[in-house]
Enzyme design. Structure first.
Site, PDB file in Angstrom:
ATOM      1  CB  CYS A  79      -0.919   0.024   1.221  1.00  0.00           C
ATOM      2  SG  CYS A  79      -2.030  -1.379   1.295  1.00  0.00           S
ATOM      3  NE  ARG A 128      -2.792  -4.634  -2.807  1.00  0.00           N
ATOM      4  CZ  ARG A 128      -2.261  -3.983  -1.777  1.00  0.00           C
ATOM      5  NH1 ARG A 128      -2.423  -2.692  -1.666  1.00  0.00           N
ATOM      6  NH2 ARG A 128      -1.567  -4.627  -0.850  1.00  0.00           N
TER       7      ARG A 128
HETATM    8  C1  BEZ Z   1       0.557  -4.598   1.853  1.00  0.00           C
HETATM    9  O1  BEZ Z   1       1.743  -4.800   1.872  1.00  0.00           O
HETATM   10  O2  BEZ Z   1       0.056  -3.561   1.446  1.00  0.00           O
HETATM   11  C2  BEZ Z   1      -0.357  -5.692   2.340  1.00  0.00           C
HETATM   12  C3  BEZ Z   1       0.003  -6.991   2.111  1.00  0.00           C
HETATM   13  C4  BEZ Z   1      -0.816  -7.993   2.568  1.00  0.00           C
HETATM   14  C5  BEZ Z   1      -1.989  -7.691   3.255  1.00  0.00           C
HETATM   15  C6  BEZ Z   1      -2.334  -6.374   3.457  1.00  0.00           C
HETATM   16  C7  BEZ Z   1      -1.527  -5.367   2.989  1.00  0.00           C
END
Ligand code: BEZ
Length: 232
Positions: free
Chosen positions: A44, A127
């Site tokens: 993110c 997402r």
């Molecule tokens: C992230 O790195 O954005 C992420 C990865 C797995 C679950 C939630 C967020």
């Protein structure tokens, strides 16, 4: 679950830029409403830095960005401050996220937009990316899983594609990029079939009766139609 062609579900929310009424605050503009799973997570963070760095390119296309996660406002503020003050990534640094990030602790908005997909996660939004047009209609929806960051060049291509299709009444072929040939309406509509049969428009190239294209220059797309200042 909202679908392409539906009116964007209405909501009011608190964001890092103050309260918003959605989609009415964005009347006359395109909006990309997108969700991310959680603040202070690596994928993110890379996405926010990329999107924030491209914000002016989207604004030039009359498009505003609005983010959302099921975190609270203070988490959002702390995360965005950390990004600005501490993170340097792929040449991006001092990145200020100026677009609003919605707090959605109650998950009300995430539920309305089908951003919670329990097979992937019941506590985090996937997402999701919603392209909403100037009259508040959902025009494209794209979902990515938690583990895969979005391709922001593709999101920009989708936006330009939607705007081009609307303005020129054309469709766009696989992997289309501005400047490449576009697909003319199906035979039988708008006098195109007659034009083709009579060879009236020599720019039209037909691969078969149902598949015809014509050139549409990048300049025409950007200068005349979209009014974009910056040419890519
Ligand atoms: C992230 O790195 O954005 C992420 C990865 C797995 C679950 C939630 C967020």
């Amino acid at each position: 679950m909202p679908r392409i062609g539906d009116d964007a579900p209405v909501f009011q929310a608190t964001t890092t830029q103050g309260p918003i009424n959605f989609p009415s605050d964005y009347k006359g503009k395109w909006v990309i409403l997108f969700s991310h799973p959680a603040d202070f997570t690596p994928v993110c963070t890379s996405e926010f830095m990329t999107f924030a760095s491209m914000e002016s390119e989207f604004k030039a296309l009359n498009c505003e960005l609005v983010g959302l996660s099921v975190d609270g406002l203070y988490s959002h503020i702390a995360w965005l401050r950390t990004i600005k003050e501490k993170i340097e990534y792929k040449g991006m640094r001092d990145v200020e996220v100026k677009f609003p990030l919605i707090e959605d602790i109650t998950m009300e908005v995430a539920r309305k937009y089908g951003m919670l997909q329990p097979g992937e996660s019941s506590t985090k939004a996937v997402r999701a990316v919603f392209f909403i047009d100037p009259v508040g209609k959902i025009r494209t929806i794209i979902y990515y899983p938690l583990s895969l960051g979005r391709n922001f060049s593709e999101l920009k291509r989708v936006l330009i594609g939607l705007q081009t299709a609307d303005k020129f009444s054309v469709a766009l072929p696989a992997d289309w990029q501005p400047g490449e040939d576009v697909i003319v309406p199906p035979a039988g509509s708008c006098g195109v079939a007659k034009e083709r049969m009579e060879g009236a428009d020599e720019n039209i190239k037909c691969y078969d009766w149902f598949f015809c294209t014509k050139p549409l220059s990048k300049e025409k797309v950007f200068d005349e139609i979209l009014g974009v200042v910056e040419k890519q």
